[in-house]
Design a protein around this motif. Structure first.
Motif, short mmCIF file in Angstrom:
data_model
loop_
_atom_site.label_atom_id
_atom_site.label_comp_id
_atom_site.label_asym_id
_atom_site.label_seq_id
_atom_site.Cartn_x
_atom_site.Cartn_y
_atom_site.Cartn_z
N GLY A 217 -15.15 -12.08 24.48
CA GLY A 217 -14.39 -12.22 25.86
C GLY A 217 -15.38 -11.91 27.14
N TRP A 218 -14.77 -12.81 27.99
CA TRP A 218 -15.56 -12.79 29.38
C TRP A 218 -15.41 -11.31 29.95
N ASP A 219 -16.56 -10.39 30.98
CA ASP A 219 -16.18 -9.35 31.56
C ASP A 219 -17.42 -9.57 32.44
N TRP A 220 -17.62 -8.29 33.06
CA TRP A 220 -18.03 -8.79 34.45
C TRP A 220 -18.54 -7.04 35.19
N CYS A 221 -18.87 -6.92 35.44
CA CYS A 221 -19.24 -5.03 36.93
C CYS A 221 -20.65 -5.56 37.79
N TRP A 222 -20.50 -4.64 38.23
CA TRP A 222 -21.51 -4.09 39.05
C TRP A 222 -23.44 -4.49 39.16
N ARG B 41 -12.54 -9.79 27.97
CA ARG B 41 -13.32 -9.13 26.48
C ARG B 41 -12.43 -7.63 25.90
N LYS B 42 -12.03 -7.27 26.92
CA LYS B 42 -11.43 -6.12 26.78
C LYS B 42 -9.52 -5.60 25.38
N ASN B 43 -9.54 -7.36 25.91
CA ASN B 43 -8.15 -8.09 25.06
C ASN B 43 -8.31 -8.61 24.00
N ARG B 44 -9.54 -8.00 23.16
CA ARG B 44 -9.80 -9.29 22.47
C ARG B 44 -10.08 -8.31 21.34
N THR B 45 -10.08 -8.66 20.18
CA THR B 45 -10.35 -7.68 18.76
C THR B 45 -11.86 -8.39 18.15
N ASP B 46 -12.55 -9.67 18.37
CA ASP B 46 -13.63 -9.58 17.43
C ASP B 46 -13.94 -9.32 18.32
N GLY B 47 -14.21 -8.76 19.60
CA GLY B 47 -15.87 -7.49 20.41
C GLY B 47 -15.69 -8.38 21.60
N PRO C 72 -19.64 -14.45 27.08
CA PRO C 72 -18.47 -13.72 26.00
C PRO C 72 -18.55 -14.05 25.03
N VAL C 73 -19.80 -14.75 24.57
CA VAL C 73 -20.18 -14.96 23.08
C VAL C 73 -21.86 -14.82 22.56
N GLU D 22 -26.97 -13.75 24.35
CA GLU D 22 -26.49 -12.61 23.17
C GLU D 22 -25.14 -12.45 24.12
N LEU D 23 -24.15 -11.95 23.28
CA LEU D 23 -22.89 -10.98 24.07
C LEU D 23 -23.14 -10.20 24.97
N GLY D 24 -22.87 -10.50 25.84
CA GLY D 24 -22.06 -8.89 27.16
C GLY D 24 -23.44 -9.17 27.86
N GLU D 25 -24.47 -10.26 27.53
CA GLU D 25 -26.00 -10.36 28.35
C GLU D 25 -25.27 -10.78 29.89
N PRO D 26 -26.38 -10.87 31.08
CA PRO D 26 -25.53 -11.13 32.15
C PRO D 26 -25.75 -12.41 32.40
N LEU D 27 -25.30 -13.18 32.26
CA LEU D 27 -25.13 -14.53 32.68
C LEU D 27 -25.42 -14.64 34.11
N PHE D 28 -24.89 -14.64 34.66
CA PHE D 28 -25.36 -15.46 36.51
C PHE D 28 -24.85 -13.64 37.38
N GLN D 29 -25.27 -13.81 38.00
CA GLN D 29 -24.76 -12.80 39.65
C GLN D 29 -24.45 -13.54 40.70
N ALA D 30 -23.24 -12.75 41.05
CA ALA D 30 -22.75 -13.55 42.45
C ALA D 30 -22.57 -12.37 43.34
#
Length: 193
Positions: free
Chosen positions: A28-33, A20-26, A68-69, A170-178
């Motif tokens: 992309g894959w992203d992760w966080c705590w 996501r940080k490298n895409r211009t269309d918003g 991601p989308v 939705e874009l950016g909603e949590p998909l799974f927890q690791a």
């Protein structure tokens, strides 16, 4: 006896252009705590649900991989793979390679772009839907990954429960927890007395 330290390494196995940080269309894959808050817990009187410390602790254990989308999926009720209609918000030609219906039976599959490796030997990775997070007509499938030796990524899967009823992701909603586990819980249970 002292327990061995749990080490987790996360490798990106997709091109930088899919992040996501490298895409211009918003997209992309992203992760966080994992986040400790949930909308439904916020909505309880005086946020009373947060008084259950075990719930709140589990909410924030591990990492979230984010969707991601944005898209809507409708299972047509057929058991075979491909019996699903996808309506991606953008870049369907790209995202249909990552998100599709590989297994049939109303299962949506995300081909994930990360490889999790854990140490010590026997450690595992619990993959589940975002804990205490709910979606109408869709249920996340849970898996235990042998992350101490795996050399490839894995898929995340959600099952649509009722045919012909659209489900929105939705874009950016949590998909799974690791959630990394320091030991092989299956072997631990076999040895339990």
């Amino acid at each position: 006896m002292e327990r061995p330290r749990l080490d987790v390494e996360i490798y990106q196995i997709a091109d930088d252009g899919m992040m996501r940080k490298n895409r211009t269309d918003g997209t992309g894959w992203d992760w966080c705590w994992s986040d400790w808050q949930r909308d439904w817990m916020d909505a309880t009187p005086h946020r009373y649900a947060y008084r259950c410390l075990p719930l709140t602790i589990m909410n924030q254990t591990g990492w979230w991989i984010k969707n991601p989308v944005g898209f809507t999926a409708t299972w047509r009720g057929q058991p075979q793979p491909g019996g699903m209609d996808f309506r991606f918000d953008t870049s369907a030609q790209i995202w249909s390679q990552w998100i599709n219906s590989q297994f049939g039976e109303g299962i949506i599959t995300w081909n994930t772009p990360f490889l999790f490796r854990t140490k010590p030997e026997g450690s595992r990775l619990l993959i589940c839907g975002p804990v205490n997070y709910f979606k109408a007509n869709a249920h996340p499938l849970t898996a235990l990954i042998e992350s101490d030796w795996i050399s490839m990524s894995f898929t995340m899967n959600w099952k649509i429960m009722v045919p012909n009823q659209p489900v929105r992701f939705e874009l950016g909603e949590p998909l799974f927890q690791a959630i990394p586990l320091a030991s092989n819980i299956c072997a631990d249970l076999e040895d339990a007395s």
